[in-house]
Scaffold this motif. Structure first.
Motif, PDB file in Angstrom:
ATOM      1  N   ARG A   1      74.951  40.871  94.393  1.00  0.00           N
ATOM      2  CA  ARG A   1      73.495  40.869  94.075  1.00  0.00           C
ATOM      3  C   ARG A   1      73.098  39.571  93.361  1.00  0.00           C
ATOM      4  NH1 ARG A   1      71.350  45.936  94.685  1.00  0.00           N
ATOM      5  NH2 ARG A   1      70.672  45.990  92.516  1.00  0.00           N
ATOM      6  N   ARG A   2      73.162  38.560  93.802  1.00  0.00           N
ATOM      7  CA  ARG A   2      72.795  37.279  93.180  1.00  0.00           C
ATOM      8  C   ARG A   2      71.996  36.520  94.012  1.00  0.00           C
ATOM      9  NH1 ARG A   2      77.520  37.972  91.140  1.00  0.00           N
ATOM     10  NH2 ARG A   2      77.740  38.194  88.870  1.00  0.00           N
ATOM     11  N   ALA A   3      70.925  35.774  93.680  1.00  0.00           N
ATOM     12  CA  ALA A   3      70.107  34.891  94.581  1.00  0.00           C
ATOM     13  C   ALA A   3      70.240  33.617  94.148  1.00  0.00           C
ATOM     14  CB  ALA A   3      68.829  35.245  94.833  1.00  0.00           C
ATOM     15  N   LEU A   4      70.361  32.829  94.858  1.00  0.00           N
ATOM     16  CA  LEU A   4      70.080  31.267  94.724  1.00  0.00           C
ATOM     17  C   LEU A   4      68.662  30.777  94.798  1.00  0.00           C
ATOM     18  CD1 LEU A   4      73.245  29.798  96.796  1.00  0.00           C
ATOM     19  CD2 LEU A   4      72.835  29.833  94.148  1.00  0.00           C
ATOM     20  N   VAL A   5      68.012  30.511  93.972  1.00  0.00           N
ATOM     21  CA  VAL A   5      66.792  29.934  93.688  1.00  0.00           C
ATOM     22  C   VAL A   5      66.638  28.291  94.081  1.00  0.00           C
ATOM     23  CG1 VAL A   5      64.311  29.868  92.712  1.00  0.00           C
ATOM     24  CG2 VAL A   5      66.147  31.609  92.048  1.00  0.00           C
ATOM     25  N   MET A   6      66.155  28.268  95.271  1.00  0.00           N
ATOM     26  CA  MET A   6      66.166  26.640  95.820  1.00  0.00           C
ATOM     27  C   MET A   6      64.674  26.216  95.756  1.00  0.00           C
ATOM     28  SD  MET A   6      69.515  26.214  96.439  1.00  0.00           S
ATOM     29  CE  MET A   6      69.695  24.864  97.716  1.00  0.00           C
ATOM     30  N   GLU A   7      64.414  24.767  95.429  1.00  0.00           N
ATOM     31  CA  GLU A   7      63.140  24.350  95.670  1.00  0.00           C
ATOM     32  C   GLU A   7      63.640  23.370  96.533  1.00  0.00           C
ATOM     33  OE1 GLU A   7      61.798  23.279  91.827  1.00  0.00           O
ATOM     34  OE2 GLU A   7      59.583  23.800  92.604  1.00  0.00           O
TER      35      GLU A   7
END
Ligand code: ZN
Length: 391
Positions: A354-360
């Motif tokens: 339950r983790r998300a990588l926040v990518m720009e």
């Protein structure tokens, strides 16, 4: 019935039947049980009781057509919600039929009380129209001498659709009537959260009334219909509680995006780092439960303590973070402007990680975990309590 679950859990389960008007139609597994129960009670109880002169095989045919048309009636009810939602600019992914009706999976809530009133209100109106239609078919069949079997099925369908209309018009959230009730309170007070709480309380009260009525019926000797009432009442109370939690959560999260809640610029590890060093220098020394793994080209995955546990201890010195990690393709990847509700939806579908990588683009902006969201909710609730005490 109407949408007891909306935006956050748009994941659709069940068995896919097909598509109608561009909506995916599915049936929940629980529906098969109800299908059988309805078929059984029609074939062995209702029709033989009302039409004893017809043969048992006629009763089976009547039971089957009655059950299938009951199913079709539920579908038409849900379709009316879905079509009205679409008219109001809300995307509906599909329809799932379950025990007492169905769910139209809408991507978001109506924006105005008026829209909500129309989307919810069309359901009972449709069921009532179906009841009238089947009643007319029944009388027509009777007048033209088309036979008891058709008359019997038509009058059963008229009755069941009327019952659906009446049940759904009850002012308990999340039933259609409860939604209309909420929309009225919402338009009068301008406060949707307050309206939801009131409509939910009304739903719970209504459920309790059904349970008491059911218990009285059981005591009076009508065990089967009494138990049905108790069961429906209990179901309504459960549904009301779950909807309230969902609504409050959605209200809190509305308007927030991943950037607002994420841990920015997280500590990363390199792909070539040994698992041994990963454990001793990172997991054991720092507070983070997961580390993005970077290679020469950028982020290649995410490694958690659970990933490490799968690597046998005796190969820790020769295995690397890249061997242990979840590769990027299997991670939840979102952009900084993804709504928190959508991130949670994606994380819940991803199962235990339950983790998300926040990518720009290709740059790692941050990491967002379910714990981050939970902590943030705790904090907001704390602040809200404080504000209420001050008032
Ligand atoms: Zn409905």
């Amino acid at each position: 019935m109407n949408q007891p679950e909306r935006r956050i859990h748009t994941g659709m389960g069940g068995f896919r039947l097909g598509s109608i008007f561009g909506f995916d139609v599915r049936i929940d597994l629980s529906w098969f049980v109800i299908f059988f129960l309805v078929f059984w009670s029609l074939t062995r109880g209702v029709f033989p009781g009302d039409y004893p002169d017809l043969s048992p095989s006629a009763h089976v045919v009547m039971g089957l057509s009655g059950t299938l048309l009951f199913f079709a009636s539920l579908l038409v009810h849900e379709l009316s919600h879905a079509l009205m939602s679409r008219r109001k600019g809300i995307v509906v992914e599909g329809i799932t039929l379950f025990v007492f009706g169905g769910i139209a999976h809408a991507q978001r809530e109506p924006e105005s009380p008026r829209d909500e009133m129309l989307i919810a209100g069309i359901g009972p109106v449709t069921s009532l129209a179906l009841a009238i239609l089947f009643r007319l078919c029944g009388s027509l069949a009777a007048q033209t001498g088309m036979g008891d079997a058709i008359v019997g099925v038509a009058s059963y369908l008229a009755f069941i659709n009327l019952a659906l209309a009446v049940f759904n018009v009850m002012p308990g959230f999340p039933l259609d009537g409860g939604r209309v009730f909420r929309a009225v309170v919402w338009s009068v007070t301008g406060d949707r959260a307050k309206a939801t709480r009131l409509a939910t309380t009304s739903g719970r009260t209504f459920g309790l009334i059904l349970i008491v009525l059911g218990a009285m019926q059981v005591l009076g000797g009508a065990a089967v219909s009494g138990l049905w009432l108790v069961f429906i009442g209990w179901f309504l109370r459960t549904l009301a509680g779950a909807s309230l939690r969902q609504e409050l959560l959605q209200g809190m999260l509305a308007g927030y995006v991943a950037r607002d809640l994420m841990s920015p610029d997280p500590e990363v590890v390199s792909a070539g780092l040994t698992v041994d060093a990963l454990v001793h220098d990172h997991f054991m020394r720092l507070r983070f439960g997961s580390y993005p793994v970077v290679g020469p080209t950028g982020v290649v995955g995410l490694v958690t303590l659970d990933d490490v546990k799968r690597i046998p201890r005796d190969v820790w010195r020769v295995s690397t973070a890249a061997d242990a990690m979840t590769p990027l393709a299997d991670c939840v990847v979102v952009s900084p402007s993804t709504s928190v509700a959508d991130v949670m939806d994606a994380m819940s579908r991803n199962g235990p990680r339950r983790r998300a990588l926040v990518m720009e683009g290709v740059r790692l902006a941050g990491v967002l975990s379910a714990t981050d969201v939970a902590r943030w909710i705790e904090r907001v609730r704390g602040v809200e309590d404080l504000m209420q005490e001050r008032r």
